[in-house]
Design a protein around this motif. Structure first.
Motif, PDB file in Angstrom:
ATOM      1  N   SER A  40      -0.072   9.615   0.152  1.00 34.29           N
ATOM      2  CA  SER A  40       0.794  10.780   0.342  1.00 34.29           C
ATOM      3  C   SER A  40      -0.086  11.995   0.636  1.00 34.29           C
TER       4      SER A  40
ATOM      5  N   HIS B 121      -2.342   5.645   4.232  1.00 32.56           N
ATOM      6  CA  HIS B 121      -1.238   5.196   3.382  1.00 32.56           C
ATOM      7  C   HIS B 121      -1.001   6.115   2.190  1.00 32.56           C
TER       8      HIS B 121
ATOM      9  N   LYS C  79       0.807  -1.222   0.000  1.00 30.31           N
ATOM     10  CA  LYS C  79       0.000   0.000   0.000  1.00 30.31           C
ATOM     11  C   LYS C  79       0.840   1.273   0.000  1.00 30.31           C
ATOM     12  N   ASP C  80       1.894   1.303   0.754  1.00 28.30           N
ATOM     13  CA  ASP C  80       2.712   2.519   0.810  1.00 28.30           C
ATOM     14  C   ASP C  80       3.339   2.846  -0.541  1.00 28.30           C
ATOM     15  N   GLU C  81       3.615   1.829  -1.360  1.00 25.57           N
ATOM     16  CA  GLU C  81       4.243   2.049  -2.653  1.00 25.57           C
ATOM     17  C   GLU C  81       3.237   2.195  -3.799  1.00 25.57           C
TER      18      GLU C  81
ATOM     19  N   ASP D  34      -1.023   5.265  -3.916  1.00 28.64           N
ATOM     20  CA  ASP D  34      -1.096   6.586  -4.559  1.00 28.64           C
ATOM     21  C   ASP D  34      -1.402   6.467  -6.052  1.00 28.64           C
TER      22      ASP D  34
END
Length: 107
Positions: A64, A62, A33-35, A38
């Motif tokens: 930005s 998660h 999710k963090d990568e 977005d």
């Protein structure tokens, strides 16, 4: 022109929507999710066929700062979040943002 409902989130979250007939979705595994979240959300925001974007409330953490701001202020597609502790007050704010008035306001 009719618009679609789109769902972004973990495969566990999107499966029920897909079984209900939602055709626009992006599966983003919890570990990624963090990568990847977005990009998946940005793609749905930029799609003119999407009128409603559904996400789990916790997934907003998660995103930005820029994408989160864009999705929270977007009128079309409108963001609908499920889960979390927002409850009816969170839904109330989403409806107010989407249509511009507070339907539950007391005189």
């Amino acid at each position: 022109m009719s618009q679609e409902i789109a769902v972004v989130g973990s495969p566990d979250f999107t499966t029920g929507f897909r079984l209900a007939g939602v055709r626009e979705f992006a599966d983003v595994p919890d570990d990624d999710k963090d990568e990847q979240l977005d990009d998946a959300v940005r793609e749905m925001l930029d799609d003119d066929n999407v009128g409603i974007l559904v996400m789990h409330d916790e997934d907003l953490d998660h995103l930005s700062r820029n994408v989160r701001s864009d999705v929270e202020t977007s009128v079309e597609p409108v963001l609908v979040t499920l889960g979390g502790e927002a409850g009816s007050s969170g839904l109330r704010e989403q409806i107010k943002r989407a249509i511009g008035i507070d339907l539950m306001e007391e005189d």
